[in-house]
Design an enzyme around this catalytic site. Structure first.
Site, mmCIF file in Angstrom:
data_model
loop_
_atom_site.group_PDB
_atom_site.id
_atom_site.type_symbol
_atom_site.label_atom_id
_atom_site.label_comp_id
_atom_site.label_asym_id
_atom_site.label_seq_id
_atom_site.Cartn_x
_atom_site.Cartn_y
_atom_site.Cartn_z
ATOM 1 N N PHE A 156 4.599 1.196 10.123
ATOM 2 C CA PHE A 156 3.575 1.889 9.331
ATOM 3 C C PHE A 156 4.211 3.020 8.514
ATOM 4 C CE2 PHE A 156 -0.988 1.062 11.017
ATOM 5 C CZ PHE A 156 -0.815 -0.284 10.814
ATOM 6 N N SER A 157 3.347 3.782 7.831
ATOM 7 C CA SER A 157 3.820 4.783 6.859
ATOM 8 C C SER A 157 4.647 5.895 7.477
ATOM 9 C CB SER A 157 2.622 5.392 6.143
ATOM 10 O OG SER A 157 2.139 4.447 5.225
ATOM 11 N N GLU A 184 -5.175 10.580 7.307
ATOM 12 C CA GLU A 184 -3.964 9.755 7.254
ATOM 13 C C GLU A 184 -2.960 10.427 6.307
ATOM 14 O OE1 GLU A 184 -5.589 5.234 7.783
ATOM 15 O OE2 GLU A 184 -5.708 5.991 5.752
ATOM 16 N N TRP A 195 -3.287 -7.158 3.175
ATOM 17 C CA TRP A 195 -2.585 -6.387 4.203
ATOM 18 C C TRP A 195 -2.198 -7.308 5.370
ATOM 19 C CZ3 TRP A 195 -2.825 -4.875 9.289
ATOM 20 C CH2 TRP A 195 -2.120 -3.722 9.631
ATOM 21 N N GLN A 198 4.607 0.535 2.025
ATOM 22 C CA GLN A 198 3.974 -0.376 2.972
ATOM 23 C C GLN A 198 3.913 -1.739 2.302
ATOM 24 O OE1 GLN A 198 2.209 0.525 6.426
ATOM 25 N NE2 GLN A 198 4.263 1.201 5.933
ATOM 26 N N TRP A 210 -8.991 1.727 -0.356
ATOM 27 C CA TRP A 210 -9.245 0.736 0.708
ATOM 28 C C TRP A 210 -10.612 0.061 0.573
ATOM 29 C CZ3 TRP A 210 -5.671 -1.658 3.055
ATOM 30 C CH2 TRP A 210 -4.476 -1.025 3.406
ATOM 31 N N ASP A 236 1.846 8.289 10.529
ATOM 32 C CA ASP A 236 2.321 8.703 9.199
ATOM 33 C C ASP A 236 3.140 9.995 9.210
ATOM 34 O OD1 ASP A 236 0.724 6.516 8.647
ATOM 35 O OD2 ASP A 236 -0.949 7.690 7.867
ATOM 36 N N ASN A 269 0.842 -1.202 0.000
ATOM 37 C CA ASN A 269 0.000 0.000 0.000
ATOM 38 C C ASN A 269 0.876 1.251 0.000
ATOM 39 O OD1 ASN A 269 -0.379 -1.355 2.841
ATOM 40 N ND2 ASN A 269 -0.930 0.734 3.297
ATOM 41 N N ASP A 270 0.644 2.223 0.827
ATOM 42 C CA ASP A 270 1.225 3.570 0.693
ATOM 43 C C ASP A 270 2.704 3.652 0.298
ATOM 44 O OD1 ASP A 270 -1.073 3.565 2.203
ATOM 45 O OD2 ASP A 270 -0.225 4.627 3.891
HETATM 46 C C1 FRU Z 1 -3.028 4.507 4.817
HETATM 47 C C2 FRU Z 1 -2.618 3.737 6.061
HETATM 48 C C3 FRU Z 1 -1.736 4.580 6.941
HETATM 49 C C4 FRU Z 1 -0.988 3.544 7.725
HETATM 50 C C5 FRU Z 1 -0.795 2.452 6.705
HETATM 51 C C6 FRU Z 1 -0.805 1.064 7.262
HETATM 52 O O1 FRU Z 1 -3.314 3.722 3.722
HETATM 53 O O2 FRU Z 1 -3.767 3.307 6.749
HETATM 54 O O3 FRU Z 1 -2.419 5.497 7.743
HETATM 55 O O4 FRU Z 1 0.222 4.013 8.238
HETATM 56 O O5 FRU Z 1 -1.836 2.592 5.763
HETATM 57 O O6 FRU Z 1 -0.424 0.135 6.298
#
Ligand code: FRU
Length: 519
Positions: free
Chosen positions: A103-104, A229, A71, A63, A322, A178, A46-47
């Site tokens: 996390f991010s 986020e 996930w 991520q 998401w 984040d 992801n991110d």
């Molecule tokens: C956004 C998020 C962030 C978090 C990450 C977890 O997509 O929810 O806020 O750090 O993904 O994977």
């Protein structure tokens, strides 16, 4: 005999099972592995995280869960590029540990060694991330998330987690994550923005290790349809002037402009402590309620690179949402990123525009070129795969003498599947319709409705650039004034581009380039 037959049947079933599996695997790679957008070789992404440039290399961390296609316990995956277009995947950079998942977050190039992590020879790169503690989460505690850092002395190859982590403890808020750090030269400090549930918090530091809370922003401003986020906060000159404004990109999920994940932004002034939107932006916000970076459903967690040459501001986003990201029909990997985009701030009488266009480095990969001048009829074929491969193409559309009708462009295949998009000059909107684009029923949220971007007036002319890959379209309208990014999953690659209109007398110029990006 019976035994032999049943053994044969079992063997045949097993063999055809294997065969079906390998066929479907190749099909998946061939059909869906993007031609030029970044995807990890395997696993879940992801991110984008920790984006920076140093010594000829751009770094993209992300991520990452290498152990599955959904996930899971978060790592930071890693890829590098010399030009922001062609990415090479590297070893996983950060692994979860006893403090939690990684996390991010972001990274900065600490040129003056303000952190003291430098060894006198190498420039330290300092990465910031959120620790997310799954055990505390299970126990329903509030202090699940805290901020931490790691540093690298070999331009991102290896990382050392800081011994005094976490550097910012949780203040008693469940969503606290984040961290995005930037150098604020104007006030001679480092600034960290953190997404804290329904607001952004700004922290300051002189040495990247000790941080003080400065202020809060946004509780009563903009879109709040979900949790805030992945913030990004940076100074930027208004295009064509010497005036600096500060921009806060603030992602949120859900609550995006067409549902699910989305990115809004704010424009204002920062005095070194507090960020305040300016009068023009306040007027714009009162009218628009929220100001969006991208109106499509698939550009999330967009944040910018640190230390880009010529002071450019370049962002990249996760090309998913998401609402359905974990269900999209790829097995081996899940998700890709948007193309890297250069961002510029434009001031108009109505408000601010954060224009974004593909980075100019993409032009290096333009190969075959086709230009056409078309007097529009009610329906016509515009481009076929034998002219330009529509799974790796950049196409510029230039409409003239438009009237108040609908201009629908359709990307289709021999199965009758199609993705349509275009300009609705009656309703004054841009649109993407993926309802008949192939596989859509993996989630009832994927193709529920037509995605729309409002336009302020009926157009007499309209220009836009589209980027096509096997599973994505990125539309940059009027030099990136409005952007729409969406993904799709046809059962056979799209091979023809056609145009339908209920108007008369309009003219269309197109210039299409095939992209050649050898992996
Ligand atoms: C956004 C998020 C962030 C978090 C990450 C977890 O997509 O929810 O806020 O750090 O993904 O994977």
């Amino acid at each position: 005999m019976k035994k032999i037959i049943s053994t044969l049947i079992i063997a045949a079933t097993f063999y055809s099972g294997l065969n079906a599996q390998s066929v479907s695997k190749t099909t998946e790679e061939q059909l869906y592995r993007p031609n030029y957008h970044f995807t990890p070789q395997k696993g879940w992404m992801n991110d984008p995280n920790g984006l920076y440039y140093l010594d000829g290399l751009y770094h993209l961390f992300f991520q990452y869960y290498p152990g599955g296609n959904k996930w899971g316990p978060m790592h930071w995956g890693h890829a590098t590029s010399k030009d922001l277009v062609k990415w090479e995947e590297q070893e996983v950079a950060l692994f979860p540990d006893q403090l939690g998942y990684i996390f991010s977050g972001s990274a900065v190039v600490d040129k003056n060694n303000t952190s003291g992590f430098g060894d006198g020879k190498n420039i330290p790169v300092v990465a910031f991330y959120t620790y997310h503690d799954p055990l505390k989460e299970k126990e329903n505690k509030l202090d699940v998330e805290s901020q931490a850092l790691a540093y690298s002395l070999d331009n991102g190859k290896t990382w050392t987690k800081y011994k005094n982590n976490p550097i910012i403890q949780n203040p008693g808020v469940r969503d606290f994550r984040d961290p995005k750090v930037i150098r604020d030269e104007i006030h001679q400090q480092w600034i960290m923005s953190i997404a804290v549930q329904d607001k952004t918090q700004f922290y300051a530091s002189k040495n990247l290790k000790d941080w003080q809370l400065l202020s809060d922003f946004g509780k009563d401003l903009g879109a709040h349809g979900g949790v805030w986020e992945c913030p990004d906060f940076f100074p930027i000159k208004i295009e064509g002037t010497q005036e600096t404004k500060w921009v806060l990109i603030q992602n949120l999920n859900p609550g995006g402009p067409n549902g699910g994940s989305g990115a809004q932004f704010f424009v204002g002034d920062f005095d070194g402590k507090t960020f305040k939107i300016d009068a023009l932006f306040a007027k714009q916000l009162a009218k628009e309620k929220a100001v969006w970076l991208d109106w499509g459903m698939d550009n999330y967690a967009s944040v910018s690179f640190d230390n880009v040459p010529e002071n450019k501001r370049v962002i990249i986003g996760w090309m998913s949402n998401w609402l359905y990201a974990q269900e999209v029909p790829t097995e081996k990997w899940r998700s890709s990123n948007t193309i890297a985009r250069e961002v510029n701030l434009v001031k108009t009488k109505e408000g601010y525009i954060l224009k974004n266009v593909p980075v100019s480095q993409l032009e290096k990969y333009h190969s075959k070129k086709i230009s056409k001048n078309i007097n529009l009829k009610s329906s016509q074929s515009i481009l076929k795969n034998n002219e330009i491969d529509l799974t790796k193409a950049v196409i510029d559309f230039d409409f003239k003498k438009m009237t108040s009708g609908v201009y629908t462009i359709s990307l289709s295949n021999s199965l009758g599947e199609k993705l349509t998009f275009g300009i609705d000059n009656k309703e004054k909107s841009l649109f993407i319709d993926r309802r008949k684009s192939g596989k859509t029923n993996f989630s009832d949220k994927f193709a529920k409705k037509v995605t729309k971007t409002p336009l302020s007036k009926t157009l007499t002319q309209g220009k836009f650039k589209i980027l096509l890959d096997k599973t994505s379209i990125e539309i940059f309208f009027n030099n990136g004034e409005k952007v729409m990014t969406e993904i799709f999953f046809p059962n056979e690659s799209f091979s023809e581009l056609s145009l339908y209109t209920d108007t008369k007398g309009s003219v269309l110029n197109i210039t299409a380039h095939e992209l050649t990006i050898n992996k």
